[in-house]
Design an enzyme around this catalytic site. Structure first.
Site, PDB file in Angstrom:
ATOM      1  N   ARG A 104       0.845  -1.186   0.000  1.00  0.00           N
ATOM      2  CA  ARG A 104       0.000   0.000   0.000  1.00  0.00           C
ATOM      3  C   ARG A 104       0.890   1.249   0.000  1.00  0.00           C
ATOM      4  O   ARG A 104       1.956   1.260   0.623  1.00  0.00           O
ATOM      5  CB  ARG A 104      -0.843  -0.038   1.270  1.00  0.00           C
ATOM      6  CG  ARG A 104      -1.833   1.093   1.432  1.00  0.00           C
ATOM      7  CD  ARG A 104      -2.974   0.949   0.483  1.00  0.00           C
ATOM      8  NE  ARG A 104      -4.113   1.771   0.850  1.00  0.00           N
ATOM      9  CZ  ARG A 104      -5.048   2.128  -0.018  1.00  0.00           C
ATOM     10  NH1 ARG A 104      -4.985   1.738  -1.287  1.00  0.00           N
ATOM     11  NH2 ARG A 104      -6.078   2.845   0.362  1.00  0.00           N
ATOM     12  N   THR A 376      -9.450   0.505  -9.483  1.00  0.00           N
ATOM     13  CA  THR A 376      -8.448  -0.373  -8.929  1.00  0.00           C
ATOM     14  C   THR A 376      -8.471  -1.546  -9.883  1.00  0.00           C
ATOM     15  O   THR A 376      -9.290  -1.591 -10.785  1.00  0.00           O
ATOM     16  CB  THR A 376      -8.893  -0.698  -7.490  1.00  0.00           C
ATOM     17  OG1 THR A 376      -8.847   0.493  -6.733  1.00  0.00           O
ATOM     18  CG2 THR A 376      -8.114  -1.779  -6.806  1.00  0.00           C
ATOM     19  N   THR A 394      -3.851  -0.623  -7.143  1.00  0.00           N
ATOM     20  CA  THR A 394      -4.661   0.571  -7.378  1.00  0.00           C
ATOM     21  C   THR A 394      -3.842   1.838  -7.563  1.00  0.00           C
ATOM     22  O   THR A 394      -2.724   1.939  -7.044  1.00  0.00           O
ATOM     23  CB  THR A 394      -5.629   0.788  -6.185  1.00  0.00           C
ATOM     24  OG1 THR A 394      -6.510   1.855  -6.463  1.00  0.00           O
ATOM     25  CG2 THR A 394      -4.881   1.075  -4.893  1.00  0.00           C
ATOM     26  N   ASP A 418      -7.776   8.334   0.337  1.00  0.00           N
ATOM     27  CA  ASP A 418      -8.303   7.204   1.115  1.00  0.00           C
ATOM     28  C   ASP A 418      -8.090   7.407   2.623  1.00  0.00           C
ATOM     29  O   ASP A 418      -8.613   6.649   3.431  1.00  0.00           O
ATOM     30  CB  ASP A 418      -7.665   5.882   0.665  1.00  0.00           C
ATOM     31  CG  ASP A 418      -8.499   5.180  -0.404  1.00  0.00           C
ATOM     32  OD1 ASP A 418      -9.635   5.627  -0.659  1.00  0.00           O
ATOM     33  OD2 ASP A 418      -8.029   4.191  -0.981  1.00  0.00           O
ATOM     34  N   SER A 448      -9.995  -0.661   0.830  1.00  0.00           N
ATOM     35  CA  SER A 448     -11.083  -1.644   0.750  1.00  0.00           C
ATOM     36  C   SER A 448     -10.681  -2.862  -0.072  1.00  0.00           C
ATOM     37  O   SER A 448     -11.485  -3.781  -0.246  1.00  0.00           O
ATOM     38  CB  SER A 448     -12.310  -1.012   0.083  1.00  0.00           C
ATOM     39  OG  SER A 448     -12.778   0.064   0.827  1.00  0.00           O
TER      40      SER A 448
HETATM   41  N1  GLY Z   1      -8.248   3.063  -3.460  1.00  0.00           N
HETATM   42  C1  GLY Z   1      -9.206   2.070  -3.245  1.00  0.00           C
HETATM   43  C2  GLY Z   1      -8.916   1.260  -2.040  1.00  0.00           C
HETATM   44  O1  GLY Z   1      -7.781   1.019  -1.723  1.00  0.00           O
HETATM   45  O2  GLY Z   1      -9.826   0.862  -1.367  1.00  0.00           O
END
Ligand code: GLY
Length: 563
Positions: A104, A376, A394, A418, A448
């Site tokens: 991430r 995503t 994403t 986010d 998500s």
């Molecule tokens: N950017 C969408 C997610 O990570 O939920």
């Protein structure tokens, strides 16, 4: 095998000559499903699925194929495939090990809690959603190298299809052409230099997309490994790009980025072992909550998409998303009561006020009492050894921040949105959050994304995931319920209409082909129901005995390959 023809783009790639056929600008078709016996790849684009399949056939395992597919998606599906964003991988290895890798994006060191508030305290969502300041420190390249530990083939082999596609170009689909045309204004606003995705005339199906700068960046990654992105020339280009648009990603942010291997979330649902992504994804926790809330109620007897089963699923979605907003954030930074949130006692308590036949209310049913883009893309892979990989990556929104790194040819994410920019102010998906998901330097924003693998008798039976922002967990949830409870085929489980409730706004969103009579019955119970554009693009692999069934969602150019 069913073949869906994407606009003008037809003909066939000769197996095994992928790179050559790309060089020759060979056309391709979108293949929606395949039934096969050895291995399969499903992704958002035929050329990416083909790249993964080629790697499987060359002796690579599912992790090799997942790496090659992601890299190819970074070229052929620039709306979400990326090296300027981040993602998660969940895998079940044939030795029985379950793993998850978190790549991430993280907030830059110069980020701060109120960085998107103006002097009066108003949230400036244009800054968290567009342009240089919207980008978190990209994680994808670190994730690919962290995954390599579980792969078999050398990285140079895995990245070559992506380099070929970027360098020699490929004919775009009708969907891609429409997408470039509709994003032209944002691209022009965010980029002073010429970029590959904008041209004077309109894009049309079959036009060749060549990305020379991106090919050169991929070559640096091929030759220098992770340092080819996070240090040297590419890092310099990213930092120069930041300086052009008031961005704050520094050389140190890039150099210090690390992918993290985490213990995957794992739980039992009626004899199935569900393995999914832990925090900083909310997806695994939400799926566990929703499945456990329906488990004691005989949803199979209610039948697929009756008002009763949709109501039950809506009410568990409401409760799970209320908890998401209240309790979830990066567990490396904040305390999250995960054990309680997924305990059966707590979840039964949450369902105490569920009344069949009567709409719940988000003002009354908030989060539980515990003190303390939607764009995503997902890919699913399975190989002949029994390794299964689910990857969701994403840029956040379609084309992320819309900022292309000048000279490096890739798009940066707008993942900072986010985070909870301000408590009570919804992000681009309408999701609310609070302090747990507030911005802090180095923190990872709540996601998500829900790459998920289901085992039966310790062997993979489902590999699944989807894009769709906050709709991701509800789409994965519905796909699992469709198969496990409603005994549906893989094709129907993916393609039947989907719905979504996320606590706030208090409304059921339904796809346009959702049955009208069920909508009427839900409205009679007191629900607000709103038709919307399509929900997600689910990529599913199902294993039935010796048979592998791979399905690419009908909702896009999604494509399934196998052998
Ligand atoms: N950017 C969408 C997610 O990570 O939920």
């Amino acid at each position: 095998m069913r073949t869906y023809l994407a606009g003008l783009v037809f003909l066939f790639i000769i197996p095994g000559s992928f790179a050559q056929s790309v060089k020759n600008n060979t056309h391709y078709s979108v293949q929606k499903t395949i039934t096969c016996g050895k291995g399969a790849v499903v992704s958002a684009h035929p050329l990416a699925s083909m790249a993964g399949l080629q790697i499987l056939k060359q002796g690579g395992n599912a992790v090799d194929a997942a790496i090659a597919t992601q890299l190819a998606l970074a070229v052929v599906y620039p709306a979400a495939g990326n090296i300027g964003g981040g993602g998660f991988m969940v895998a079940h290895l044939s030795n029985g090990q379950n793993i998850s890798i978190d790549y991430r994006e993280k907030a830059p060191a110069k980020a701060s809690r109120d960085m998107y508030l103006d002097k009066d305290g108003n949230a400036q969502l244009d800054l968290s959603q567009y342009g240089h300041l919207a980008s978190g420190v990209p994680g994808t390249v670190a994730g690919l190298f962290a995954s390599l530990k579980y792969a078999k083939l050398p990285f140079v082999k895995l990245i070559q299809p992506a380099i070929d596609l970027a360098e020699h170009g490929f004919p775009i689909t009708a969907g891609q052409a429409a997408s470039f045309n509709s994003n032209k204004k944002e691209f022009l606003e965010q980029n002073k230099a010429a970029i590959a995705f904008v041209k004077a005339e309109k894009w049309k199906a079959g036009d060749l997309l060549i990305q020379t700068d991106l090919a050169n960046t991929l070559k640096r990654i091929r030759d220098l490994g992770q340092k080819g992105f996070y240090e040297g020339e590419t890092a310099r280009l990213i930092v120069e790009e930041m300086q052009r648009g008031n961005g704050i990603i520094s050389p140190d942010d890039l150099k210090s980025y690390e992918a993290k291997e985490r213990t995957p979330l794992s739980f039992d649902y009626k004899g199935h072992q569900v393995i999914s992504m832990p925090l900083p994804s909310s997806g695994g926790i939400i799926i566990e909550q929703m499945l456990k809330m329906i488990e004691p109620r005989n949803i199979a007897a209610m039948k697929f998409q009756t008002a009763g089963s949709v109501q039950l699923m809506t009410e568990v979605e409401r409760r799970a998303y209320a908890d998401r907003a209240e309790f979830l954030g990066d567990a490396d930074f904040v305390n999250v009561p995960v054990k309680t949130l997924v305990s059966r006692e707590y979840l039964e308590q949450r369902m105490k006020d569920y009344e069949p036949g009567k709409a719940g209310n988000s003002k009354i049913t908030g989060a539980g009492m515990i003190r303390e883009s939607e764009e995503t893309t997902h890919l699913s892979v399975i190989d002949a050894e029994g390794n299964a990989v689910a990857v969701t990556t994403t840029l956040n929104d379609s084309y992320g921040s819309h900022t292309v790194v000048t000279g490096a040819g890739f798009i940066l994410n707008n993942e900072m949105d986010d985070f909870s920019v301000k408590p009570g102010v919804p992000n681009m998906y309408g999701a609310l959050g609070n302090d747990k998901n507030a911005i802090a330097p180095g923190k990872r924003m709540l996601s998500s994304m829900t790459p998920t693998i289901v085992l039966k008798n310790n062997k993979p039976c489902l590999v699944v995931g989807t894009p769709g922002g906050t709709t991701i967990p509800t789409s994965v949830f519905q796909t699992l319920v469709n198969i496990i409870e409603f005994n549906m085929t893989a094709i129907d489980a993916v393609n039947k209409p989907k719905f979504h409730h996320q606590w706030s706004p208090d409304r059921i969103d339904v796809e346009k082909d959702f049955p009208a009579d069920v909508i009427q019955q839900l409205e009679a119970m007191g629900y607000t129901v709103k038709p919307r554009e399509s929900i997600g693009r689910t990529e599913l692999i199902q294993v039935l005995g010796k048979k592998i069934i791979a399905v690419g969602d009908k909702r896009g150019d999604d494509d399934a390959r196998g052998y």
